[in-house]
Design a protein around this motif. Structure first.
Motif, PDB file in Angstrom:
ATOM      1  N   THR A 110       0.663  -1.147  -0.019  1.00  0.00           N
ATOM      2  CA  THR A 110      -0.184  -0.020  -0.081  1.00  0.00           C
ATOM      3  C   THR A 110       0.800   1.214  -0.039  1.00  0.00           C
ATOM      4  OG1 THR A 110      -2.008  -1.114   1.013  1.00  0.00           O
ATOM      5  CG2 THR A 110      -1.760   1.197   1.223  1.00  0.00           C
ATOM      6  N   ALA A 111       1.979   1.246   0.649  1.00  0.00           N
ATOM      7  CA  ALA A 111       2.913   2.171   0.745  1.00  0.00           C
ATOM      8  C   ALA A 111       3.741   2.402  -0.443  1.00  0.00           C
ATOM      9  CB  ALA A 111       3.824   2.196   1.942  1.00  0.00           C
ATOM     10  N   GLY A 112       3.634   1.550  -1.558  1.00  0.00           N
ATOM     11  CA  GLY A 112       4.394   1.631  -2.824  1.00  0.00           C
ATOM     12  C   GLY A 112       5.973   1.169  -2.367  1.00  0.00           C
ATOM     13  N   LEU A 113       6.302   0.566  -1.556  1.00  0.00           N
ATOM     14  CA  LEU A 113       7.464   0.193  -1.219  1.00  0.00           C
ATOM     15  C   LEU A 113       8.134  -1.065  -1.607  1.00  0.00           C
ATOM     16  CD1 LEU A 113       7.760   1.480   2.440  1.00  0.00           C
ATOM     17  CD2 LEU A 113       8.571   2.527   0.629  1.00  0.00           C
ATOM     18  N   ILE A 114       7.021  -2.155  -1.938  1.00  0.00           N
ATOM     19  CA  ILE A 114       7.132  -3.361  -2.665  1.00  0.00           C
ATOM     20  C   ILE A 114       6.153  -3.346  -3.826  1.00  0.00           C
ATOM     21  CG2 ILE A 114       8.435  -4.464  -0.937  1.00  0.00           C
ATOM     22  CD1 ILE A 114       5.930  -6.050  -0.147  1.00  0.00           C
ATOM     23  N   ASP A 115       6.356  -4.215  -4.745  1.00  0.00           N
ATOM     24  CA  ASP A 115       5.313  -4.261  -5.949  1.00  0.00           C
ATOM     25  C   ASP A 115       4.193  -5.208  -5.485  1.00  0.00           C
ATOM     26  OD1 ASP A 115       6.638  -2.726  -7.816  1.00  0.00           O
ATOM     27  OD2 ASP A 115       8.082  -4.229  -8.143  1.00  0.00           O
ATOM     28  N   PRO A 116       3.008  -5.150  -5.700  1.00  0.00           N
ATOM     29  CA  PRO A 116       1.798  -5.923  -5.335  1.00  0.00           C
ATOM     30  C   PRO A 116       1.984  -7.372  -6.015  1.00  0.00           C
ATOM     31  CG  PRO A 116       1.343  -4.320  -6.999  1.00  0.00           C
ATOM     32  CD  PRO A 116       2.526  -3.929  -6.737  1.00  0.00           C
ATOM     33  N   SER A 167       9.397  -7.902  -4.783  1.00  0.00           N
ATOM     34  CA  SER A 167      10.399  -7.246  -5.533  1.00  0.00           C
ATOM     35  C   SER A 167      10.219  -5.765  -4.915  1.00  0.00           C
ATOM     36  CB  SER A 167      10.175  -7.235  -6.937  1.00  0.00           C
ATOM     37  OG  SER A 167       9.005  -6.533  -7.528  1.00  0.00           O
ATOM     38  N   ILE A 168      11.058  -5.050  -4.676  1.00  0.00           N
ATOM     39  CA  ILE A 168      11.241  -3.619  -4.073  1.00  0.00           C
ATOM     40  C   ILE A 168      11.028  -2.617  -5.176  1.00  0.00           C
ATOM     41  CG2 ILE A 168      13.546  -3.433  -4.227  1.00  0.00           C
ATOM     42  CD1 ILE A 168      13.468  -2.187  -1.483  1.00  0.00           C
ATOM     43  N   THR A 169      10.316  -1.524  -4.860  1.00  0.00           N
ATOM     44  CA  THR A 169      10.053  -0.658  -5.801  1.00  0.00           C
ATOM     45  C   THR A 169      11.180   0.300  -5.895  1.00  0.00           C
ATOM     46  OG1 THR A 169       8.671   0.711  -4.363  1.00  0.00           O
ATOM     47  CG2 THR A 169       7.690  -0.789  -5.755  1.00  0.00           C
ATOM     48  N   ALA A 170      11.135   1.241  -6.791  1.00  0.00           N
ATOM     49  CA  ALA A 170      12.191   2.722  -6.796  1.00  0.00           C
ATOM     50  C   ALA A 170      11.953   3.160  -5.222  1.00  0.00           C
ATOM     51  CB  ALA A 170      11.912   3.446  -7.961  1.00  0.00           C
TER      52      ALA A 170
END
Length: 82
Positions: A53-59, A70-73
């Protein structure tokens, strides 16, 4: 946890992000993402949902019951990576 500003990430969330970045995590799909670390479910059952939800890892991929996390930018930036 702040979504836009990552200064309020807890130590637990930072540790989970480091585990995802190291390739040690998988994410189960379903009504709430389940984060698995080294094959075991994370004791913080809401962690996967919170980090997605925080956008820190991909759904998770809804077509797969369990897949690699997987981790996001934004997640990389939260860890201090350029």
């Amino acid at each position: 946890m702040a979504v836009a500003g990552t200064a309020t990430l807890s130590g637990r969330d930072r540790a989970l992000l480091r585990a995802v970045a190291a390739g040690r995590c998988r994410l189960g799909s379903g009504w709430q993402p389940v984060l698995l670390i080294d094959g075991l479910a994370c004791a913080d059952s809401a962690a996967g949902h919170r980090l997605v939800t925080a956008g820190l890892i991909d759904p998770p991929d809804p077509g797969r019951p369990v897949g690699p996390a997987s981790i996001t930018a934004l997640g990389w930036r939260a860890l201090g990576a350029p």
